[in-house]
Design a protein around this motif. Structure first.
Motif, PDB file in Angstrom:
ATOM      1  N   ALA A  53      36.976 -24.811  -5.092  1.00 55.97           N
ATOM      2  CA  ALA A  53      38.223 -25.523  -5.388  1.00 55.97           C
ATOM      3  C   ALA A  53      39.193 -24.607  -6.124  1.00 55.97           C
ATOM      4  O   ALA A  53      38.813 -23.865  -7.030  1.00 55.97           O
ATOM      5  N   ASP A  54      40.449 -24.668  -5.700  1.00 58.49           N
ATOM      6  CA  ASP A  54      41.534 -23.895  -6.341  1.00 58.49           C
ATOM      7  C   ASP A  54      41.338 -22.387  -6.232  1.00 58.49           C
ATOM      8  O   ASP A  54      41.956 -21.620  -6.981  1.00 58.49           O
ATOM      9  N   GLN A  55      40.472 -21.947  -5.309  1.00 59.03           N
ATOM     10  CA  GLN A  55      40.259 -20.511  -5.122  1.00 59.03           C
ATOM     11  C   GLN A  55      41.242 -19.956  -4.088  1.00 59.03           C
ATOM     12  O   GLN A  55      41.694 -20.671  -3.192  1.00 59.03           O
ATOM     13  N   THR A  56      41.565 -18.690  -4.234  1.00 59.61           N
ATOM     14  CA  THR A  56      42.429 -18.020  -3.267  1.00 59.61           C
ATOM     15  C   THR A  56      41.588 -17.147  -2.346  1.00 59.61           C
ATOM     16  O   THR A  56      40.484 -16.729  -2.710  1.00 59.61           O
ATOM     17  N   VAL A  57      42.113 -16.872  -1.166  1.00 59.61           N
ATOM     18  CA  VAL A  57      41.422 -15.999  -0.212  1.00 59.61           C
ATOM     19  C   VAL A  57      42.404 -14.982   0.332  1.00 59.61           C
ATOM     20  O   VAL A  57      43.622 -15.210   0.348  1.00 59.61           O
ATOM     21  N   ASN A  58      41.862 -13.873   0.786  1.00 58.92           N
ATOM     22  CA  ASN A  58      42.680 -12.858   1.438  1.00 58.92           C
ATOM     23  C   ASN A  58      42.807 -13.229   2.910  1.00 58.92           C
ATOM     24  O   ASN A  58      41.802 -13.344   3.606  1.00 58.92           O
ATOM     25  N   PRO A  59      44.037 -13.460   3.414  1.00 58.25           N
ATOM     26  CA  PRO A  59      44.180 -13.879   4.817  1.00 58.25           C
ATOM     27  C   PRO A  59      43.607 -12.872   5.804  1.00 58.25           C
ATOM     28  O   PRO A  59      43.217 -13.237   6.913  1.00 58.25           O
ATOM     29  N   LYS A  60      43.537 -11.597   5.408  1.00 59.91           N
ATOM     30  CA  LYS A  60      42.944 -10.599   6.293  1.00 59.91           C
ATOM     31  C   LYS A  60      41.459 -10.866   6.525  1.00 59.91           C
ATOM     32  O   LYS A  60      40.885 -10.377   7.503  1.00 59.91           O
ATOM     33  N   ASN A  61      40.851 -11.616   5.605  1.00 64.54           N
ATOM     34  CA  ASN A  61      39.429 -11.913   5.728  1.00 64.54           C
ATOM     35  C   ASN A  61      39.152 -13.128   6.611  1.00 64.54           C
ATOM     36  O   ASN A  61      38.016 -13.321   7.041  1.00 64.54           O
ATOM     37  N   ILE A  62      40.172 -13.955   6.864  1.00 65.18           N
ATOM     38  CA  ILE A  62      39.906 -15.181   7.620  1.00 65.18           C
ATOM     39  C   ILE A  62      40.560 -15.183   8.999  1.00 65.18           C
ATOM     40  O   ILE A  62      40.275 -16.075   9.801  1.00 65.18           O
ATOM     41  N   ILE A  63      41.440 -14.227   9.272  1.00 70.31           N
ATOM     42  CA  ILE A  63      41.955 -14.055  10.637  1.00 70.31           C
ATOM     43  C   ILE A  63      42.008 -12.566  10.945  1.00 70.31           C
ATOM     44  O   ILE A  63      42.005 -11.722  10.036  1.00 70.31           O
ATOM     45  N   ASP A  64      42.043 -12.244  12.231  1.00 70.14           N
ATOM     46  CA  ASP A  64      42.267 -10.873  12.676  1.00 70.14           C
ATOM     47  C   ASP A  64      43.696 -10.804  13.181  1.00 70.14           C
ATOM     48  O   ASP A  64      43.995 -11.265  14.290  1.00 70.14           O
ATOM     49  N   ASN A  65      44.602 -10.296  12.354  1.00 66.52           N
ATOM     50  CA  ASN A  65      46.015 -10.298  12.726  1.00 66.52           C
ATOM     51  C   ASN A  65      46.347  -9.277  13.803  1.00 66.52           C
ATOM     52  O   ASN A  65      47.473  -9.236  14.300  1.00 66.52           O
ATOM     53  N   ARG A  66      45.362  -8.480  14.207  1.00 67.54           N
ATOM     54  CA  ARG A  66      45.616  -7.484  15.266  1.00 67.54           C
ATOM     55  C   ARG A  66      45.184  -7.980  16.636  1.00 67.54           C
ATOM     56  O   ARG A  66      45.493  -7.346  17.643  1.00 67.54           O
ATOM     57  N   HIS A  67      44.455  -9.092  16.677  1.00 69.94           N
ATOM     58  CA  HIS A  67      43.971  -9.612  17.956  1.00 69.94           C
ATOM     59  C   HIS A  67      44.083 -11.129  17.993  1.00 69.94           C
ATOM     60  O   HIS A  67      44.027 -11.799  16.952  1.00 69.94           O
ATOM     61  N   PHE A  68      44.252 -11.645  19.198  1.00 72.51           N
ATOM     62  CA  PHE A  68      44.191 -13.087  19.424  1.00 72.51           C
ATOM     63  C   PHE A  68      43.349 -13.278  20.680  1.00 72.51           C
ATOM     64  O   PHE A  68      43.783 -12.946  21.790  1.00 72.51           O
ATOM     65  N   ASP A  69      42.127 -13.772  20.488  1.00 69.47           N
ATOM     66  CA  ASP A  69      41.175 -13.868  21.590  1.00 69.47           C
ATOM     67  C   ASP A  69      40.925 -15.325  21.964  1.00 69.47           C
ATOM     68  O   ASP A  69      40.824 -16.194  21.092  1.00 69.47           O
TER      69      ASP A  69
END
Length: 383
Positions: free
Chosen positions: A313-329
């Motif tokens: 709860a109330d934690q932040t995440v690095n978006p690079k860790n939850i999506i691959d912004n270089r690919h869309f598969d």
């Protein structure tokens, strides 16, 4: 938490003409976790190529992406005051690695938790850095603000190369050479203490892991005895699962595309801004996207609950860790479609006569195995 500028500043000091490392210490371990040998090598007496090789190995433990390869380690107040794990690191630092008994305790501790299924090298060095004052425009001034004393460790596989034909310069002939044991790039490593706000922080360390899975978990638990952050690869799997399971029938292609686009834009803007601190986002960022896509309140509430269960709860995440912004598969049981992120909107889902289809809008010519093909309906290409 250290930022990219501080890491880069330390990396610049690991050069033959800048570092203050007098000796490097090492322990060679075989695949059965038995010590083959230990050594102490003076960098001042080492050949130039050998010195650079040692420094490059150590520098690798300060490489990669913050939050992925470089994991922030936070010690509790009690650990800093009185704990075996923090005390050992402090003893190594204070003795500058010159006490063989303390160094052996460290080697034994690493060997107890690291198994690379092959021979490996534990390389560790003590360095000092006269931290210069910096003006507001980041111009370095001559006077030093403090002396930063730290340990840098790299744990690297030692692999045997294959025998092959090689050239002997002395005999000026080609001969078959047996394979040599060569040190590969490190798999694990750490910096202690942290260099936060360009100053010594005994309450933190920085752990390096080449792989973003859970490889470093036993190492972090044993050496630092702290809670292990969820590995980056696991964070992505967790986020994908939360999004799918919480939204259920409302998890459409449009929703996934919108979440990917929003997080990719944040990553791009952060990169352009050149802010040294890693980008971290709150759960609400994704919730806003879900709201804009028309996801119902009940499904958004389910997302909130499952996200907090997975990430806290109330934690932040690095978006690079939850999506691959270089690919869309787009993956089907027998087909995988790889799309450039900026072209993600070309992919749609349709149900035609009760059958599910993936549709890709073909605006230009289409090639199949290098052959240009034509469509009866050029505005759409059905897969």
């Amino acid at each position: 938490m250290m930022n990219e500028k501080e890491i880069a500043e330390l990396r610049r000091q690991l050069r033959p003409d800048r570092n203050n490392i007098t000796r490097v210490y090492g322990c060679y371990v075989n695949e059965n976790r038995s010590i083959v040998s230990t050594f102490s090598q003076s960098l001042g007496l080492a050949a130039q190529e050998e010195m650079e090789a040692y420094l490059n190995l150590l520098k690798k433990s300060l490489s990669g992406t913050l939050g992925k390869n470089l994991v922030d380690i936070a010690f509790s107040n009690q650990q800093v005051l009185d704990s075996e794990e923090h005390g050992l690191l402090m003893q190594l630092r204070e003795t500058k690695l010159e006490d063989p008994d303390i160094l052996q305790r460290f080697y034994d501790k690493v060997i107890s938790c690291v198994s690379l299924e092959e021979n490996y090298l534990i390389l560790i060095a003590h360095n000092t850095y006269d931290v210069p004052f910096k003006a507001k425009d980041d111009v370095e001034l001559e006077d030093s603000s403090e002396v930063y004393s730290y340990l840098l460790c790299s744990i690297a596989p030692v692999k045997k190369t294959k025998p092959g034909l090689g050239y002997d310069y002395n005999e000026q002939q080609f001969h078959t050479f047996a394979g040599d044991w060569l040190v590969s790039p490190p798999q694990l490593g750490f910096l202690f203490p942290a260099f936060d706000d360009r100053s010594t922080n005994l309450y933190n360390a920085l752990c390096y892991t080449k792989n973003t899975d859970d490889t470093a978990t036993p190492f972090i638990e044993t050496i630092f005895h702290t809670e292990v952050p969820k590995p980056a690869a696991e964070q992505k799997l967790s986020f994908d699962s939360v999004l799918s399971n919480s939204l259920e029938e409302e998890c459409s292609m449009e929703v996934v595309q919108a979440v990917h686009e929003q997080l990719s834009n944040l990553i791009d803007m952060h990169k352009e801004s050149k802010v040294p601190e890693p980008l971290m986002i709150h759960r609400e960022i994704v919730e806003d996207v879900l709201d804009d896509c028309g996801v119902s309140e009940s499904r958004r509430e389910a997302f909130r609950e499952q996200f907090d269960q997975e990430f806290g709860a109330d934690q932040t995440v690095n978006p690079k860790n939850i999506i691959d912004n270089r690919h869309f598969d787009v993956k089907l049981p027998d087909v995988t479609i790889k799309v450039k992120p900026e072209a993600r909107d070309l992919v749609q889902t349709k149900v035609i006569d009760g059958i599910k289809y993936i549709l890709i809008r073909a605006e230009d010519s289409v090639e199949v195995n290098g052959v240009s093909i034509q469509f009866e309906q050029p505005e759409e290409c059905m897969v």
